[in-house]
Design a protein around this motif. Sequence first.
Motif, PDB file in Angstrom:
ATOM      1  N   VAL A 197       0.860  -1.177   0.000  1.00 56.81           N
ATOM      2  CA  VAL A 197       0.000   0.000   0.000  1.00 56.81           C
ATOM      3  C   VAL A 197       0.899   1.230   0.000  1.00 56.81           C
ATOM      4  O   VAL A 197       1.850   1.321   0.797  1.00 56.81           O
ATOM      5  N   VAL A 198       0.610   2.168  -0.898  1.00 58.79           N
ATOM      6  CA  VAL A 198       1.416   3.378  -1.026  1.00 58.79           C
ATOM      7  C   VAL A 198       0.538   4.593  -0.734  1.00 58.79           C
ATOM      8  O   VAL A 198      -0.488   4.797  -1.399  1.00 58.79           O
ATOM      9  N   LEU A 199       0.925   5.379   0.261  1.00 58.30           N
ATOM     10  CA  LEU A 199       0.275   6.664   0.529  1.00 58.30           C
ATOM     11  C   LEU A 199       1.016   7.705  -0.292  1.00 58.30           C
ATOM     12  O   LEU A 199       2.189   7.986  -0.056  1.00 58.30           O
ATOM     13  N   GLY A 200       0.353   8.240  -1.301  1.00 50.07           N
ATOM     14  CA  GLY A 200       1.020   9.093  -2.274  1.00 50.07           C
ATOM     15  C   GLY A 200       1.486  10.417  -1.710  1.00 50.07           C
ATOM     16  O   GLY A 200       1.086  10.829  -0.612  1.00 50.07           O
ATOM     17  N   PRO A 201       2.345  11.119  -2.473  1.00 49.63           N
ATOM     18  CA  PRO A 201       2.840  12.431  -2.056  1.00 49.63           C
ATOM     19  C   PRO A 201       1.778  13.503  -2.239  1.00 49.63           C
ATOM     20  O   PRO A 201       1.880  14.399  -3.075  1.00 49.63           O
ATOM     21  N   SER A 202       0.735  13.387  -1.428  1.00 46.06           N
ATOM     22  CA  SER A 202      -0.432  14.269  -1.494  1.00 46.06           C
ATOM     23  C   SER A 202      -0.473  15.154  -0.262  1.00 46.06           C
ATOM     24  O   SER A 202       0.064  14.789   0.791  1.00 46.06           O
ATOM     25  N   ALA A 268       4.563  15.709   8.056  1.00 49.55           N
ATOM     26  CA  ALA A 268       3.730  14.740   7.339  1.00 49.55           C
ATOM     27  C   ALA A 268       3.827  13.369   7.987  1.00 49.55           C
ATOM     28  O   ALA A 268       2.815  12.668   8.154  1.00 49.55           O
ATOM     29  N   ALA A 269       5.047  12.971   8.355  1.00 50.20           N
ATOM     30  CA  ALA A 269       5.236  11.669   9.002  1.00 50.20           C
ATOM     31  C   ALA A 269       4.496  11.603  10.338  1.00 50.20           C
ATOM     32  O   ALA A 269       3.957  10.556  10.712  1.00 50.20           O
ATOM     33  N   GLU A 270       4.443  12.731  11.041  1.00 50.52           N
ATOM     34  CA  GLU A 270       3.717  12.747  12.316  1.00 50.52           C
ATOM     35  C   GLU A 270       2.233  12.505  12.103  1.00 50.52           C
ATOM     36  O   GLU A 270       1.588  11.789  12.885  1.00 50.52           O
ATOM     37  N   LEU A 271       1.658  13.060  11.023  1.00 54.68           N
ATOM     38  CA  LEU A 271       0.236  12.873  10.743  1.00 54.68           C
ATOM     39  C   LEU A 271      -0.080  11.448  10.309  1.00 54.68           C
ATOM     40  O   LEU A 271      -1.220  10.992  10.462  1.00 54.68           O
ATOM     41  N   LEU A 272       0.926  10.732   9.779  1.00 53.87           N
ATOM     42  CA  LEU A 272       0.699   9.385   9.243  1.00 53.87           C
ATOM     43  C   LEU A 272       1.364   8.297  10.078  1.00 53.87           C
ATOM     44  O   LEU A 272       1.386   7.133   9.673  1.00 53.87           O
ATOM     45  N   ARG A 273       1.868   8.645  11.231  1.00 49.71           N
ATOM     46  CA  ARG A 273       2.716   7.738  11.999  1.00 49.71           C
ATOM     47  C   ARG A 273       2.017   6.448  12.400  1.00 49.71           C
ATOM     48  O   ARG A 273       2.663   5.406  12.563  1.00 49.71           O
ATOM     49  N   ASP A 274       0.713   6.482  12.578  1.00 52.78           N
ATOM     50  CA  ASP A 274       0.006   5.274  13.007  1.00 52.78           C
ATOM     51  C   ASP A 274      -0.329   4.343  11.849  1.00 52.78           C
ATOM     52  O   ASP A 274      -0.878   3.265  12.067  1.00 52.78           O
ATOM     53  N   LEU A 275       0.015   4.752  10.622  1.00 50.31           N
ATOM     54  CA  LEU A 275      -0.353   3.960   9.454  1.00 50.31           C
ATOM     55  C   LEU A 275       0.824   3.413   8.665  1.00 50.31           C
ATOM     56  O   LEU A 275       0.723   2.337   8.080  1.00 50.31           O
ATOM     57  N   CYS A 276       1.920   4.149   8.597  1.00 52.62           N
ATOM     58  CA  CYS A 276       2.973   3.756   7.652  1.00 52.62           C
ATOM     59  C   CYS A 276       4.113   3.011   8.348  1.00 52.62           C
ATOM     60  O   CYS A 276       4.500   3.309   9.472  1.00 52.62           O
ATOM     61  N   GLU A 288      16.274  15.146   8.273  1.00 50.51           N
ATOM     62  CA  GLU A 288      15.068  14.859   9.047  1.00 50.51           C
ATOM     63  C   GLU A 288      14.881  13.369   9.324  1.00 50.51           C
ATOM     64  O   GLU A 288      13.935  12.980  10.029  1.00 50.51           O
ATOM     65  N   ALA A 289      15.765  12.538   8.800  1.00 50.34           N
ATOM     66  CA  ALA A 289      15.572  11.088   8.894  1.00 50.34           C
ATOM     67  C   ALA A 289      15.474  10.603  10.334  1.00 50.34           C
ATOM     68  O   ALA A 289      14.596   9.790  10.671  1.00 50.34           O
ATOM     69  N   ASP A 290      16.344  11.076  11.204  1.00 49.18           N
ATOM     70  CA  ASP A 290      16.332  10.595  12.593  1.00 49.18           C
ATOM     71  C   ASP A 290      15.044  10.997  13.306  1.00 49.18           C
ATOM     72  O   ASP A 290      14.488  10.208  14.087  1.00 49.18           O
ATOM     73  N   ALA A 291      14.567  12.209  13.048  1.00 48.01           N
ATOM     74  CA  ALA A 291      13.332  12.658  13.684  1.00 48.01           C
ATOM     75  C   ALA A 291      12.147  11.810  13.223  1.00 48.01           C
ATOM     76  O   ALA A 291      11.241  11.501  14.007  1.00 48.01           O
ATOM     77  N   ILE A 292      12.153  11.405  11.955  1.00 44.04           N
ATOM     78  CA  ILE A 292      11.058  10.579  11.437  1.00 44.04           C
ATOM     79  C   ILE A 292      11.155   9.166  12.004  1.00 44.04           C
ATOM     80  O   ILE A 292      10.148   8.571  12.391  1.00 44.04           O
ATOM     81  N   ARG A 293      12.368   8.632  12.090  1.00 43.56           N
ATOM     82  CA  ARG A 293      12.530   7.290  12.691  1.00 43.56           C
ATOM     83  C   ARG A 293      12.035   7.284  14.136  1.00 43.56           C
ATOM     84  O   ARG A 293      11.474   6.297  14.612  1.00 43.56           O
ATOM     85  N   ALA A 294      12.236   8.394  14.828  1.00 39.80           N
ATOM     86  CA  ALA A 294      11.790   8.468  16.221  1.00 39.80           C
ATOM     87  C   ALA A 294      10.269   8.382  16.338  1.00 39.80           C
ATOM     88  O   ALA A 294       9.741   8.021  17.387  1.00 39.80           O
ATOM     89  N   LEU A 295       9.562   8.694  15.244  1.00 42.85           N
ATOM     90  CA  LEU A 295       8.109   8.586  15.236  1.00 42.85           C
ATOM     91  C   LEU A 295       7.647   7.154  15.001  1.00 42.85           C
ATOM     92  O   LEU A 295       6.480   6.846  15.224  1.00 42.85           O
TER      93      LEU A 295
END
Length: 339
Positions: A197-202, A268-276, A288-295
């Motif tokens: 499943v791909v959540l597009g760049p929207s 964006a990653a924070e808004l989608l963190r429970d899905l992706c 920003e990679a480390d901050a996103i991994r922390a999510l």
Amino acid sequence: MVNVVGIGGGIGASRLWLTLNEALDEATPGLPSPLTLVVNTGDDLWAHGVRVCPDLDTTLYALGGRQDVERGWGTKGETWRCMETMRELGHEVWFNLGDTDLATHLLRTSWLRDGVGLAEVTRRLAEGMGLRCRVLPATEQPVGTQLLCTDGERRSYQEFLVRDAAAPRVHEVTYAGISAARPAPGVLDALEAADLVVLGPSNPVASLGPVLAVPGIREALRDVRAPVVAVTPTVSRVPFEDPGEARRADSRQRLMESRGVAATATGAAELLRDLCDVFVLDGADAQEADAIRALGPEVLVTPTLAHGGRVPRSLADAVLDTVNTGRPLRGAAIGGVRR
């Protein structure tokens, strides 16, 4: 054959769907397309007496080879005589529909008034434009993205984006009609059968948000056994040169700030963190990679910016390869429910 479901809408997603579709077509010559696209309908509106579905149309035009890649919307080689004549007759026109584009809306409106569901209407249009993949509306029930702005006025998303050039600051975003909405026929079945499943760049609020808010879709995504990959909708450290891209960036910033997050890949990653399970980040924003991994999600860094109306083939290949990486998925344990 890998069954792929793409979710999203708008110009950014259409550029990924085009390249992803080409990659899958090459991998499955002579076979039914393994790609299903679930497209936002929160932008849909009545304009000049016809039903317009901007994100569905952008998707159909992109995959059917009809899209004006410079504007990102509408059809190439378009003329505007109908709109010009309407203005001459004293009608206010802030939402432009090209002469060729009108054919799509006239057919859709006619079929809808005959009682045909939006999913079947979209199938007919896709077939007429020569698409092999399946394009589904997120829902057949009317849903409207509504913005309450800080000036006290409530606007539809198209009024905000097109008429008002994304200038007003946004206090609150709601999806009118969402409680009565149901996933369109085929949507939940496609998710259940998905290998990816791909959540597009929207825009995560205007284009992904209404899809994920349809009762049953977010729950199905949390339960899906396939990896869920989100592609960043923004590259913060690359300046915008195109006025249309700049306006869409302003819109994204206004709406993401209304949700309490920054208009960055991390936001964006924070808004989608429970899905992706995996978040795709452009190399320009690699810090920003480390901050996103922390999510929670794994992070994949690769070029994401589009050129000539499509994203790099390397992005589509990297997204498809997540099926084979063997990474442990955050939701693979605990009964298939994402943590």
